[in-house]
Design a protein around this motif. Structure first.
Motif, PDB file in Angstrom:
ATOM      1  N   PRO A 146      53.423  61.025  28.271  1.00 20.04           N
ATOM      2  CA  PRO A 146      52.566  61.752  29.209  1.00 20.04           C
ATOM      3  C   PRO A 146      51.097  61.708  28.805  1.00 20.04           C
ATOM      4  O   PRO A 146      50.218  61.619  29.671  1.00 20.04           O
ATOM      5  N   LEU A 147      50.823  61.747  27.495  1.00 22.69           N
ATOM      6  CA  LEU A 147      49.436  61.676  27.046  1.00 22.69           C
ATOM      7  C   LEU A 147      48.812  60.324  27.366  1.00 22.69           C
ATOM      8  O   LEU A 147      47.660  60.241  27.809  1.00 22.69           O
ATOM      9  N   ALA A 148      49.573  59.242  27.160  1.00 25.97           N
ATOM     10  CA  ALA A 148      49.065  57.907  27.467  1.00 25.97           C
ATOM     11  C   ALA A 148      48.835  57.755  28.963  1.00 25.97           C
ATOM     12  O   ALA A 148      47.822  57.191  29.399  1.00 25.97           O
ATOM     13  N   GLN A 149      49.770  58.250  29.757  1.00 29.20           N
ATOM     14  CA  GLN A 149      49.606  58.178  31.206  1.00 29.20           C
ATOM     15  C   GLN A 149      48.400  58.991  31.653  1.00 29.20           C
ATOM     16  O   GLN A 149      47.598  58.543  32.484  1.00 29.20           O
ATOM     17  N   GLY A 150      48.255  60.196  31.090  1.00 31.74           N
ATOM     18  CA  GLY A 150      47.129  61.034  31.462  1.00 31.74           C
ATOM     19  C   GLY A 150      45.799  60.425  31.053  1.00 31.74           C
ATOM     20  O   GLY A 150      44.819  60.474  31.803  1.00 31.74           O
ATOM     21  N   GLY A 151      45.749  59.836  29.856  1.00 31.55           N
ATOM     22  CA  GLY A 151      44.519  59.194  29.410  1.00 31.55           C
ATOM     23  C   GLY A 151      44.161  57.999  30.271  1.00 31.55           C
ATOM     24  O   GLY A 151      42.978  57.779  30.581  1.00 31.55           O
ATOM     25  N   THR A 152      45.159  57.221  30.686  1.00 27.97           N
ATOM     26  CA  THR A 152      44.915  56.073  31.555  1.00 27.97           C
ATOM     27  C   THR A 152      44.391  56.539  32.906  1.00 27.97           C
ATOM     28  O   THR A 152      43.429  55.969  33.443  1.00 27.97           O
ATOM     29  N   GLN A 153      45.002  57.562  33.466  1.00 23.83           N
ATOM     30  CA  GLN A 153      44.534  58.101  34.743  1.00 23.83           C
ATOM     31  C   GLN A 153      43.110  58.639  34.623  1.00 23.83           C
ATOM     32  O   GLN A 153      42.289  58.459  35.524  1.00 23.83           O
ATOM     33  N   GLN A 154      42.823  59.274  33.498  1.00 26.75           N
ATOM     34  CA  GLN A 154      41.474  59.798  33.269  1.00 26.75           C
ATOM     35  C   GLN A 154      40.452  58.667  33.215  1.00 26.75           C
ATOM     36  O   GLN A 154      39.345  58.778  33.768  1.00 26.75           O
ATOM     37  N   LEU A 155      40.818  57.576  32.553  1.00 29.06           N
ATOM     38  CA  LEU A 155      39.921  56.425  32.446  1.00 29.06           C
ATOM     39  C   LEU A 155      39.645  55.824  33.821  1.00 29.06           C
ATOM     40  O   LEU A 155      38.490  55.561  34.179  1.00 29.06           O
ATOM     41  N   PHE A 156      40.715  55.603  34.603  1.00 30.97           N
ATOM     42  CA  PHE A 156      40.549  55.033  35.932  1.00 30.97           C
ATOM     43  C   PHE A 156      39.712  55.962  36.812  1.00 30.97           C
ATOM     44  O   PHE A 156      38.855  55.506  37.583  1.00 30.97           O
ATOM     45  N   ALA A 157      39.948  57.256  36.717  1.00 30.56           N
ATOM     46  CA  ALA A 157      39.204  58.220  37.536  1.00 30.56           C
ATOM     47  C   ALA A 157      37.722  58.214  37.171  1.00 30.56           C
ATOM     48  O   ALA A 157      36.850  58.317  38.054  1.00 30.56           O
ATOM     49  N   ALA A 158      37.421  58.094  35.883  1.00 30.39           N
ATOM     50  CA  ALA A 158      36.024  58.066  35.450  1.00 30.39           C
ATOM     51  C   ALA A 158      35.311  56.838  35.999  1.00 30.39           C
ATOM     52  O   ALA A 158      34.159  56.920  36.459  1.00 30.39           O
ATOM     53  N   LEU A 159      35.987  55.698  35.976  1.00 27.82           N
ATOM     54  CA  LEU A 159      35.389  54.477  36.523  1.00 27.82           C
ATOM     55  C   LEU A 159      35.204  54.599  38.030  1.00 27.82           C
ATOM     56  O   LEU A 159      34.164  54.186  38.572  1.00 27.82           O
ATOM     57  N   ARG A 160      36.192  55.159  38.698  1.00 28.51           N
ATOM     58  CA  ARG A 160      36.097  55.330  40.154  1.00 28.51           C
ATOM     59  C   ARG A 160      34.929  56.235  40.518  1.00 28.51           C
ATOM     60  O   ARG A 160      34.215  55.984  41.495  1.00 28.51           O
ATOM     61  N   HIS A 161      34.708  57.257  39.728  1.00 27.48           N
ATOM     62  CA  HIS A 161      33.628  58.208  40.012  1.00 27.48           C
ATOM     63  C   HIS A 161      32.257  57.598  39.718  1.00 27.48           C
ATOM     64  O   HIS A 161      31.286  57.864  40.453  1.00 27.48           O
ATOM     65  N   ALA A 162      32.154  56.794  38.653  1.00 32.16           N
ATOM     66  CA  ALA A 162      30.845  56.320  38.188  1.00 32.16           C
ATOM     67  C   ALA A 162      30.389  55.031  38.859  1.00 32.16           C
ATOM     68  O   ALA A 162      29.177  54.795  38.982  1.00 32.16           O
ATOM     69  N   LEU A 163      31.323  54.199  39.302  1.00 32.29           N
ATOM     70  CA  LEU A 163      30.955  52.900  39.866  1.00 32.29           C
ATOM     71  C   LEU A 163      30.779  52.996  41.385  1.00 32.29           C
ATOM     72  O   LEU A 163      31.415  53.831  42.032  1.00 32.29           O
ATOM     73  N   PRO A 164      29.941  52.138  41.956  1.00 33.75           N
ATOM     74  CA  PRO A 164      29.872  52.064  43.412  1.00 33.75           C
ATOM     75  C   PRO A 164      31.257  51.779  43.991  1.00 33.75           C
ATOM     76  O   PRO A 164      32.043  51.029  43.412  1.00 33.75           O
ATOM     77  N   GLN A 165      31.544  52.375  45.146  1.00 30.75           N
ATOM     78  CA  GLN A 165      32.887  52.297  45.712  1.00 30.75           C
ATOM     79  C   GLN A 165      33.332  50.861  45.952  1.00 30.75           C
ATOM     80  O   GLN A 165      34.480  50.505  45.665  1.00 30.75           O
ATOM     81  N   ASP A 166      32.442  50.032  46.500  1.00 31.42           N
ATOM     82  CA  ASP A 166      32.843  48.650  46.799  1.00 31.42           C
ATOM     83  C   ASP A 166      33.134  47.876  45.514  1.00 31.42           C
ATOM     84  O   ASP A 166      34.039  47.040  45.460  1.00 31.42           O
ATOM     85  N   ARG A 167      32.382  48.182  44.454  1.00 34.51           N
ATOM     86  CA  ARG A 167      32.594  47.501  43.184  1.00 34.51           C
ATOM     87  C   ARG A 167      33.929  47.919  42.565  1.00 34.51           C
ATOM     88  O   ARG A 167      34.687  47.085  42.057  1.00 34.51           O
ATOM     89  N   TYR A 168      34.226  49.201  42.627  1.00 41.92           N
ATOM     90  CA  TYR A 168      35.488  49.686  42.074  1.00 41.92           C
ATOM     91  C   TYR A 168      36.669  49.134  42.868  1.00 41.92           C
ATOM     92  O   TYR A 168      37.675  48.727  42.279  1.00 41.92           O
ATOM     93  N   GLN A 169      36.548  49.085  44.191  1.00 36.97           N
ATOM     94  CA  GLN A 169      37.632  48.549  45.008  1.00 36.97           C
ATOM     95  C   GLN A 169      37.859  47.069  44.733  1.00 36.97           C
ATOM     96  O   GLN A 169      39.006  46.604  44.703  1.00 36.97           O
ATOM     97  N   ALA A 170      36.762  46.330  44.529  1.00 37.98           N
ATOM     98  CA  ALA A 170      36.909  44.905  44.202  1.00 37.98           C
ATOM     99  C   ALA A 170      37.656  44.744  42.879  1.00 37.98           C
ATOM    100  O   ALA A 170      38.502  43.858  42.730  1.00 37.98           O
ATOM    101  N   MET A 171      37.347  45.614  41.910  1.00 38.45           N
ATOM    102  CA  MET A 171      38.055  45.576  40.635  1.00 38.45           C
ATOM    103  C   MET A 171      39.534  45.839  40.823  1.00 38.45           C
ATOM    104  O   MET A 171      40.393  45.158  40.239  1.00 38.45           O
ATOM    105  N   LEU A 172      39.867  46.829  41.654  1.00 38.09           N
ATOM    106  CA  LEU A 172      41.269  47.152  41.889  1.00 38.09           C
ATOM    107  C   LEU A 172      42.000  45.989  42.542  1.00 38.09           C
ATOM    108  O   LEU A 172      43.151  45.698  42.209  1.00 38.09           O
ATOM    109  N   VAL A 173      41.332  45.343  43.499  1.00 36.00           N
ATOM    110  CA  VAL A 173      41.959  44.212  44.186  1.00 36.00           C
ATOM    111  C   VAL A 173      42.276  43.096  43.184  1.00 36.00           C
ATOM    112  O   VAL A 173      43.392  42.560  43.145  1.00 36.00           O
ATOM    113  N   TYR A 174      41.297  42.753  42.368  1.00 32.68           N
ATOM    114  CA  TYR A 174      41.498  41.657  41.416  1.00 32.68           C
ATOM    115  C   TYR A 174      42.515  42.019  40.342  1.00 32.68           C
ATOM    116  O   TYR A 174      43.353  41.196  39.961  1.00 32.68           O
TER     117      TYR A 174
END
Length: 252
Positions: free
Chosen positions: A207-235
């Protein structure tokens, strides 16, 4: 709008092929791992051992086909060692790694004056031109991001997870700023390999690893421009799907 434009040609590929670049990245990772073990043990630098490692690295660099190729190999190695050292210093709040400083200094002092000028030129070019030595850059950042993610996944408390996730996220954002054209591709590669690591592990992630991973992804989603983050997710999603398909094909 972030688009998947073709990556510009690597102007250093004639001096260091993609395979050579990836080998340089792996060598830097292996050498740093040994240096970090010394730092973690709080031991004084082993001068004899560092000399052997420096000689091995220098011999590999000297195997380049020209003065330029040899200088570039050394620039790649030292760039990789620098990046690993900075990442771990930030992630684990270390004051300094004297063994790493001594090793890099030992490599530099072996150079003649002309070779040192060439080295400095290529070292600066690695940072100035995003597409140059791109395979080295991808391999290096993948190794750093995955190593820190694995360290986070092995944490036993939420506070320990936070202590690694925060600097890891900051490193990723800094990379995106340093490489405004291609940085998102390196981050997409890192996210894909994190997801693959989660899927490939035989045991469910804690659960800690899953939570840390979700936290990391959420931080990137919040800090990066939306189109840039979506492009990252697609790739990254495409890379994960390709890995799953290759896995099924291998099983079949």
């Amino acid at each position: 709008m972030t688009t998947a434009a073709p990556i510009p040609a690597d102007q250093l590929a004639e001096l260091a092929s993609a395979d050579t670049q990836r080998l340089a990245a792996r060598m830097a990772q292996d050498v740093f791992a040994g240096v970090f073990r010394q730092a973690a043990a709080d031991a004084a630098p082993d001068v004899g051992r560092l000399g052997e490692v420096a000689a091995h690295c220098f011999d590999w660099c000297r195997a380049g086909g020209s003065d330029e190729a040899r200088a570039l190999r050394l620039a790649l190695l030292i760039s990789g060692l620098d990046q690993w050292g900075l990442a771990y210093t930030q992630a684990f709040q270390l004051e300094a790694m004297h063994a790493l400083t001594a090793l890099i200094g030992g490599l530099r002092t072996r150079l003649e004056a002309r070779d040192d000028v060439l080295f400095q030129q290529y070292f600066a070019r690695l940072e100035a031109v995003e597409s140059d030595a791109i395979d080295f850059k991808i391999e290096t950042r993948r190794g750093i991001h995955l190593a820190l993610w694995h360290a986070m996944a092995a944490c036993e408390t939420a506070a320990q997870v936070e202590a690694i996730v925060q600097p890891l996220g900051s490193m990723m954002l800094a990379l995106d700023q340093q490489m405004p054209t291609l940085g998102w591709r390196l981050l997409a590669d890192a996210l894909a390999n994190i997801q693959i690591a989660l899927l490939a592990d035989g045991a469910p992630a804690s659960p800690l690893a899953q939570g840390g991973t979700q936290q990391l992804f959420a931080a990137l989603r919040h800090a990066l421009p939306q189109d840039r983050y979506q492009a990252m997710l697609v790739y990254s999603g495409q890379a994960v799907v390709a890995w799953q398909q290759s896995l099924r094909a291998g099983t079949a």
